[in-house]
Write a protein that holds these residues in place. Structure first.
Motif, short mmCIF file in Angstrom:
data_model
loop_
_atom_site.label_atom_id
_atom_site.label_comp_id
_atom_site.label_asym_id
_atom_site.label_seq_id
_atom_site.Cartn_x
_atom_site.Cartn_y
_atom_site.Cartn_z
N THR A 38 0.84 -1.20 0.00
CA THR A 38 0.00 0.00 0.00
C THR A 38 0.88 1.25 0.00
OG1 THR A 38 -1.57 -1.23 1.34
CG2 THR A 38 -1.88 1.15 1.23
N SER A 39 0.53 2.22 -0.82
CA SER A 39 1.24 3.50 -0.78
C SER A 39 0.70 4.31 0.39
CB SER A 39 1.00 4.28 -2.07
OG SER A 39 1.22 3.45 -3.18
N VAL A 40 1.60 5.04 1.05
CA VAL A 40 1.19 5.74 2.26
C VAL A 40 1.62 7.20 2.20
CG1 VAL A 40 1.42 5.83 4.78
CG2 VAL A 40 1.43 3.61 3.64
N LEU A 41 0.70 8.09 2.57
CA LEU A 41 1.04 9.49 2.78
C LEU A 41 0.87 9.76 4.27
CD1 LEU A 41 1.79 12.24 1.52
CD2 LEU A 41 -0.64 12.69 1.23
N LEU A 42 1.99 10.05 4.92
CA LEU A 42 1.99 10.13 6.38
C LEU A 42 2.21 11.57 6.81
CD1 LEU A 42 2.12 8.70 9.18
CD2 LEU A 42 4.54 8.28 8.73
N ILE A 43 1.18 12.17 7.40
CA ILE A 43 1.29 13.55 7.88
C ILE A 43 1.72 13.50 9.34
CG2 ILE A 43 -0.06 15.59 8.54
CD1 ILE A 43 -0.96 13.59 5.53
N GLU A 44 2.78 14.22 9.67
CA GLU A 44 3.25 14.15 11.05
C GLU A 44 3.87 15.45 11.51
OE1 GLU A 44 3.28 12.68 13.76
OE2 GLU A 44 2.34 10.77 13.31
N GLN A 45 3.69 15.73 12.79
CA GLN A 45 4.50 16.75 13.43
C GLN A 45 5.70 16.08 14.07
OE1 GLN A 45 3.24 20.22 15.70
NE2 GLN A 45 1.15 19.52 15.35
N ASN A 46 5.49 14.80 14.41
CA ASN A 46 6.55 14.01 15.02
C ASN A 46 7.49 13.52 13.93
OD1 ASN A 46 8.10 12.07 16.27
ND2 ASN A 46 6.41 11.30 17.52
N ALA A 47 8.41 14.41 13.51
CA ALA A 47 9.25 14.14 12.34
C ALA A 47 10.16 12.95 12.57
CB ALA A 47 10.08 15.37 12.00
N ARG A 48 10.61 12.78 13.80
CA ARG A 48 11.56 11.72 14.10
C ARG A 48 10.98 10.35 13.75
NH1 ARG A 48 15.83 12.49 17.30
NH2 ARG A 48 14.91 14.36 18.17
N SER A 49 9.79 10.07 14.24
CA SER A 49 9.24 8.74 13.96
C SER A 49 8.75 8.64 12.52
CB SER A 49 8.14 8.37 14.95
OG SER A 49 7.26 9.42 15.12
N ALA A 50 8.25 9.75 11.97
CA ALA A 50 7.77 9.71 10.59
C ALA A 50 8.91 9.38 9.64
CB ALA A 50 7.14 11.04 10.22
N LEU A 51 10.07 10.00 9.85
CA LEU A 51 11.19 9.79 8.92
C LEU A 51 11.81 8.42 9.09
CD1 LEU A 51 12.81 13.33 8.90
CD2 LEU A 51 11.43 12.23 7.12
N ARG A 52 11.48 7.75 10.18
CA ARG A 52 11.97 6.39 10.34
C ARG A 52 11.19 5.42 9.45
NH1 ARG A 52 11.99 5.97 16.33
NH2 ARG A 52 13.54 7.61 16.47
N VAL A 53 9.94 5.72 9.18
CA VAL A 53 9.10 4.84 8.35
C VAL A 53 9.12 5.26 6.88
CG1 VAL A 53 6.93 3.59 8.43
CG2 VAL A 53 7.54 5.08 10.31
N ALA A 54 9.23 6.57 6.65
CA ALA A 54 9.04 7.07 5.29
C ALA A 54 10.26 6.82 4.42
CB ALA A 54 8.74 8.57 5.34
N THR A 55 10.00 6.80 3.10
CA THR A 55 11.11 6.70 2.17
C THR A 55 11.51 8.09 1.66
OG1 THR A 55 9.40 6.15 0.56
CG2 THR A 55 10.78 4.35 1.34
N ARG A 56 10.53 8.98 1.63
CA ARG A 56 10.75 10.30 1.08
C ARG A 56 9.88 11.27 1.88
NH1 ARG A 56 9.02 12.80 -3.47
NH2 ARG A 56 7.40 11.27 -3.83
N GLY A 57 10.21 12.54 1.82
CA GLY A 57 9.40 13.46 2.59
C GLY A 57 9.37 14.87 2.02
#
Lengths: 303, 237
Positions: free
Chosen positions: B188-207
């Motif tokens: 599944t493709s995911v668009l992850l909106i976060e203020q918590n950049a630390r955890s978001a960037l651990r899962v994301a491939t691009r931002g």
């Protein structure tokens, strides 16, 4: 007071309550889903009575003066489809354009819609009462000394069947789940892929159909209908919905039964001319003492 | 790479306020893209516009090769574009199970719905334990799990999560991100909106980093983690 009289009062109360219940359900459903007090709802009941009248007048040549309960049920079902459709159109024309308007504007529109329906019928059918072309038989039976006609029993059973049917639809079906979800959070429902407008239309259809059924039964039972007949019962249904907890469907039925019983006992003690004073006195009492009603949700929402 | 989502020059106005001022972004097939930014930067408005809940003033949104600018929310759900809103928005007076069923509202195949609900229960056993409880009785983290589970029942091809970690304890955030990773691994493709950049960037491939309604930085997650501007503004020292 002897036991038989007491039982008679209870039966009378249940009978009147089942009418109120059918109308109160539509009131409560619409309030639950779009937070609108649809003051035109009582007039949908009136339209049900007039639909039944028209259908029976057309069909009178075929069926004769004494309608069997089966014929009446068929007429009632057709009238339900008609009033359901009228309710759906009413929502489309009068309420949907005001979906994001202040609630007071929609409320005033509902009052306007009520007058439009009442005087529309007054113009088309004339302001004088019409006599229903068929009467229900007067044969009755007694249980423990209290008297009930077969017609009353049949109507109560029909009302109960409709109420149970609605309850099952709302509790078990996909549409019913969507209705309950919309009453809690319409915006989140959009994200679930629910076409909120079409579910609201369905709600108006079902609520109006139930009021229409009550209208036909009332016409057949009391024998006389007029264009203002929905006014008082609309307010009574509103009272019943408030007593039970507006927005809560089982509450609406419970409130209707309570109101029916209160009226039955109240008129026995005070005289029948006090009936409406008594009923609306209870409306005020509930609104001040327990505005959430008997089964209403507490209004504390988690943020 | 083929895009599942392509947003071009998006402008959204709330009355006289310009919430988005020409924002562009893409999500590739199978990608997990993170959208970072402060409060009021326009993150939620972006997803609301994509899912059809707010009206787009100008610009285009293309999903799976189709123009879906200002499409109806229910049509987008049917296409598999599923939005888990900020603040979870679960139905607090429906049971856990009913919440999941509502998630599958747009799915016509009822055996597929039941199959997916089973999957959600095995992935999130806490929900299975509480299936008959009302949604409102769950803890914040469980409610977020329910919101994500509800979205999974819809069969998402593009899942948009708006601040799933908001208000949750660190341990819970880690669990939520594990679930996001599981979802990503299913393709599944995911668009992850976060203020918590630390955890978001651990899962994301691009931002993307957005500010005042426009994209200010676009880079791979790895680059963003070491970008001094991101470190200073969103990751802390």
């Amino acid at each position: 007071m002897d036991l038989e009289y007491l039982l008679q009062l209870i039966l009378n109360g249940l009978f009147v309550g089942s009418f109120y219940g059918l109308v109160a359900l539509g009131y409560s459903m619409v309030y639950g889903i779009i937070k609108l007090l649809n003051f035109a709802h009582g007039d949908i009941y009136m339209l049900g009575a007039f639909s039944g009248y028209t259908l029976l007048t057309i069909g009178a040549g075929v069926i004769g003066g004494q309608a069997s309960i089966i014929v009446l049920v068929v007429i009632m079902l057709i009238a339900m489809v008609l009033t359901g459709t009228i309710g759906l159109i009413l929502e489309r024309v009068a309420y949907r354009p005001l979906r994001s308007a202040p609630r007071l504007s929609v409320l005033i529109t509902a009052v306007g819609a009520s007058f439009a329906l009442e005087y529309g019928i007054a113009v088309s059918f004339g302001p004088n009462p019409r006599v229903y072309p068929v009467g229900l038989g007067n044969e009755s039976f007694t249980i423990f000394g209290a008297r009930l006609t077969y017609a009353q029993l049949a109507m109560m059973l029909i009302a109960v069947a409709l109420m149970v049917g609605l309850d099952q639809i709302v509790r078990r079906t996909r549409s019913g789940r969507a209705m309950r979800a919309i009453s809690q959070d319409p915006k989140a429902c959009l994200l679930m892929g629910i076409n909120v407008d079409s579910v609201i239309s369905r709600t108006f259809f079902v609520g109006s159909a139930l009021a229409g059924a009550a209208g036909v039964m009332s016409g057949a039972y009391y024998g006389k209908i007029d264009f203002l007949m929905g006014f008082i019962i609309g307010l009574k249904a509103f009272t019943a919905a408030v007593i039970g907890g507006i927005g809560n469907l089982r509450g609406a039925v419970l409130g209707a039964i309570v109101l029916g019983l209160l009226e039955s006992f109240g008129t026995a003690w005070l005289g029948s001319e006090w009936r409406d004073v008594f009923a609306f006195g209870f409306l005020i009492l509930f609104l001040t003492v327990r505005p959430t009603g008997l089964l209403g949700e507490r209004v504390t929402e988690r943020v | 790479m083929s895009f599942v989502l392509e947003v071009r020059d998006l402008v959204v106005n709330y009355g006289k306020v310009e919430a988005l001022r020409g924002l562009s972004l893409t999500v590739g097939d199978g990608e997990t893209v993170s959208l970072l930014g402060n409060n009021g930067a326009g993150k939620s408005t972006t997803v609301d516009a994509i899912s059809g809940v707010v009206r787009v003033t100008s610009g285009t949104i293309t999903a799976f090769g189709k123009d879906v600018t200002n499409a109806k929310p229910w049509d987008l759900v049917e296409m598999g574009i599923i939005h888990v809103p900020e603040g979870r928005r679960i139905f607090s007076r429906l049971t856990v199970h009913e919440n999941l069923q509502i998630g599958g509202y747009a799915v016509t195949d009822s055996s597929a719905i039941n199959q997916r609900i089973k999957q959600v229960y095995s992935l999130l056993p806490r929900l299975a334990e509480r299936r008959a409880q009302q949604g409102g009785t769950l803890s914040g983290g469980e409610q977020q799990m329910l919101a994500i589970g509800r979205a999974m029942v819809a069969g998402p091809k593009l899942l948009m999560l708006d601040e799933p970690s908001m208000g949750l304890a660190p341990l819970m955030v880690a669990q939520i991100m594990d679930v996001v990773r599981d979802i990503r691994e299913q393709g599944t493709s995911v668009l992850l909106i976060e203020q918590n950049a630390r955890s978001a960037l651990r899962v994301a491939t691009r931002g993307y980093v957005i500010d005042s309604g426009v994209v200010t930085i676009e880079a791979s997650a790895e680059q963003l983690r070491s970008d001094p501007r991101v470190v200073e503004a969103y990751l802390g020292k």
